[in-house]
Design an enzyme around this catalytic site. Sequence first.
Site, PDB file in Angstrom:
ATOM      1  N   LYS A  33      -1.839  -0.898  -5.982  1.00  0.00           N
ATOM      2  CA  LYS A  33      -0.535  -0.536  -5.401  1.00  0.00           C
ATOM      3  C   LYS A  33      -0.725   0.119  -4.031  1.00  0.00           C
ATOM      4  O   LYS A  33      -1.848   0.524  -3.685  1.00  0.00           O
ATOM      5  CB  LYS A  33       0.180   0.415  -6.348  1.00  0.00           C
ATOM      6  CG  LYS A  33      -0.530   1.742  -6.500  1.00  0.00           C
ATOM      7  CD  LYS A  33       0.020   2.531  -7.679  1.00  0.00           C
ATOM      8  CE  LYS A  33      -0.628   3.900  -7.735  1.00  0.00           C
ATOM      9  NZ  LYS A  33      -0.426   4.547  -9.035  1.00  0.00           N
ATOM     10  N   TYR A  70       0.596  19.393  24.291  1.00  0.00           N
ATOM     11  CA  TYR A  70       1.912  19.996  24.071  1.00  0.00           C
ATOM     12  C   TYR A  70       1.801  21.387  23.475  1.00  0.00           C
ATOM     13  O   TYR A  70       0.938  21.637  22.628  1.00  0.00           O
ATOM     14  CB  TYR A  70       2.722  19.148  23.085  1.00  0.00           C
ATOM     15  CG  TYR A  70       3.195  17.835  23.632  1.00  0.00           C
ATOM     16  CD1 TYR A  70       3.969  17.771  24.790  1.00  0.00           C
ATOM     17  CD2 TYR A  70       2.896  16.646  22.971  1.00  0.00           C
ATOM     18  CE1 TYR A  70       4.418  16.549  25.275  1.00  0.00           C
ATOM     19  CE2 TYR A  70       3.340  15.430  23.442  1.00  0.00           C
ATOM     20  CZ  TYR A  70       4.102  15.385  24.599  1.00  0.00           C
ATOM     21  OH  TYR A  70       4.540  14.184  25.069  1.00  0.00           O
ATOM     22  N   MET A 104       2.121  11.839  19.556  1.00  0.00           N
ATOM     23  CA  MET A 104       2.558  10.635  18.848  1.00  0.00           C
ATOM     24  C   MET A 104       1.503   9.524  18.893  1.00  0.00           C
ATOM     25  O   MET A 104       1.231   8.865  17.893  1.00  0.00           O
ATOM     26  CB  MET A 104       3.888  10.157  19.424  1.00  0.00           C
ATOM     27  CG  MET A 104       4.586   9.138  18.564  1.00  0.00           C
ATOM     28  SD  MET A 104       6.146   8.626  19.273  1.00  0.00           S
ATOM     29  CE  MET A 104       7.261   9.834  18.627  1.00  0.00           C
ATOM     30  N   ARG A 139       8.442  11.148 -16.283  1.00  0.00           N
ATOM     31  CA  ARG A 139       8.629  10.435 -15.031  1.00  0.00           C
ATOM     32  C   ARG A 139       9.137   9.026 -15.338  1.00  0.00           C
ATOM     33  O   ARG A 139      10.107   8.572 -14.783  1.00  0.00           O
ATOM     34  CB  ARG A 139       7.277  10.406 -14.303  1.00  0.00           C
ATOM     35  CG  ARG A 139       7.304   9.844 -12.940  1.00  0.00           C
ATOM     36  CD  ARG A 139       5.953   9.926 -12.267  1.00  0.00           C
ATOM     37  NE  ARG A 139       5.043   8.894 -12.745  1.00  0.00           N
ATOM     38  CZ  ARG A 139       3.970   8.481 -12.079  1.00  0.00           C
ATOM     39  NH1 ARG A 139       3.657   9.032 -10.925  1.00  0.00           N
ATOM     40  NH2 ARG A 139       3.193   7.551 -12.569  1.00  0.00           N
TER      41      ARG A 139
HETATM   42  C1  LIG Z   1      -1.414   5.028  -9.752  1.00  0.00           C
HETATM   43  C2  LIG Z   1      -1.491   4.901 -11.199  1.00  0.00           C
HETATM   44  C3  LIG Z   1      -2.737   4.877 -11.855  1.00  0.00           C
HETATM   45  C4  LIG Z   1      -4.041   5.122 -11.146  1.00  0.00           C
HETATM   46  O1  LIG Z   1      -4.215   6.500 -10.886  1.00  0.00           O
HETATM   47  P1  LIG Z   1      -5.555   7.059 -10.245  1.00  0.00           P
HETATM   48  O2  LIG Z   1      -5.442   8.526 -10.375  1.00  0.00           O
HETATM   49  O3  LIG Z   1      -5.561   6.606  -8.823  1.00  0.00           O
HETATM   50  O4  LIG Z   1      -6.679   6.484 -11.002  1.00  0.00           O
HETATM   51  C5  LIG Z   1      -2.744   4.576 -13.206  1.00  0.00           C
HETATM   52  N1  LIG Z   1      -1.588   4.402 -13.887  1.00  0.00           N
HETATM   53  C6  LIG Z   1      -0.379   4.471 -13.291  1.00  0.00           C
HETATM   54  C7  LIG Z   1       0.841   4.270 -14.099  1.00  0.00           C
HETATM   55  C8  LIG Z   1      -0.288   4.731 -11.936  1.00  0.00           C
HETATM   56  O5  LIG Z   1       0.907   4.799 -11.358  1.00  0.00           O
END
Ligand SMILES: *Cc1c(COP(=O)(O)O)cnc(C)c1O
Length: 386
Positions: free
Chosen positions: A39, A275, A323, A137
């Site tokens: 992801k 700056y 920036m 969550r």
């Molecule tokens: C991102 C995520 C992981 C991986 O987590 P890490 O701490 O990067 O290993 C596993 N399960 C879910 C549901 C996640 O959202």
Amino acid sequence: MDRLPPLSWVEIDKHALVHNIKALRSVIGPHVILAPCVKSNAYGHGLVLASRVFLEAGADWLCVDSVHEAHQLRSAGITAPIYIMGYVSLEQIPYVVSLRCKIMVNNKETIEALAHHAAHDGCIIDIHLKVETGNNRQGIRPEHIVDFARFIQTFPSLRIEGLATHFSNIEDVKRHDFAEIQRQRFDRAYELLQEAGVVIPIRHCANAAATMMYPETHYDMVRPGVACYGIWPSPLFRETYLERHFAPITLMPAFTWKTKLAQIRIVPQGETIGYGRTFTTASDMRIGVVPVGYYDGYDRHLSNKGYVLVHDTVCPVVGRVSMNIIMIDLTAVPQAALEDEVILLGKGKTQSVDIEEIARLQDRIEYELPTRVTTNPIEEVPRILV
Ligand SMILES: *Cc1c(COP(=O)(O)O)cnc(C)c1O
């Protein structure tokens, strides 16, 4: 238009990615499904690039957050199973079906939409249930899980394939009692389903920290993220892990963000830099101008705190990050010349701009750093496999 040469770029060390996947495989053994999380553009490492290397190195599935990521992977010709863990809106559901993804679902509206489109396409979609065990969550509370499973079972175009949960506190503590409570709640939900005659072939809950530290969380599949990229879940976790294991696995960071020196100048004693005039030269100083700033993902919190490498030598950031520009102290590198390479994050020959240290300086977690290096398409910072 042809791709213009970039002003800054990220080199991804293929050997390191392969090493990390093999290390994780050695922890889980040959039979547990290895499903790295790719992801967020593979934690900033390049979605397609990292996914290909992971699969080549022995990963079985890929975990993504969104249907957009799944679409990118399928468009690149990747046919491995893809599991979507994040929210997919109802109008995106047809794509889950046409891309043949597996998906985690928490509500009946999504189930109905999936069932409808899968039936229409003549395929069966694999559903994963997420049990709420303490993260609050995503997920379904254990007392509702059997009803939800029964609802899914009324649709012939859906199959319940997985049962998942997610730990809320492994990285940030030395004692892991709460993770154990979550694991027991997870087991209890599985038992409830079994008693109700719902058979679920794949149970999974382990992120990177759990995969490395707790074999009892491996079940049928693991979903490590951060460790696949050679980054520790947290400094505390690293310490705890290394204390407890006689034969620990090693992780190799893969991410090196580079650019070129844009200008070298002598600033006389007593003048200020940047700056807000936050830095005053104590003597005549050799200053380098580096063409990245917070727009590119170089955090403004690194003003007067960060450092980069030029000729394998540490050069502090002086003045505020702007920036598109930062200034660095080149006093220790008299041989530096225009367009010499600058390492903003990652390994040099003997020195490194360490991700843990930089995360601490800018008050962020390690996870954020590589994901913040921009992927803006106007001035892309490309990820290049080396
Ligand atoms: C991102 C995520 C992981 C991986 O987590 P890490 O701490 O990067 O290993 C596993 N399960 C879910 C549901 C996640 O959202």
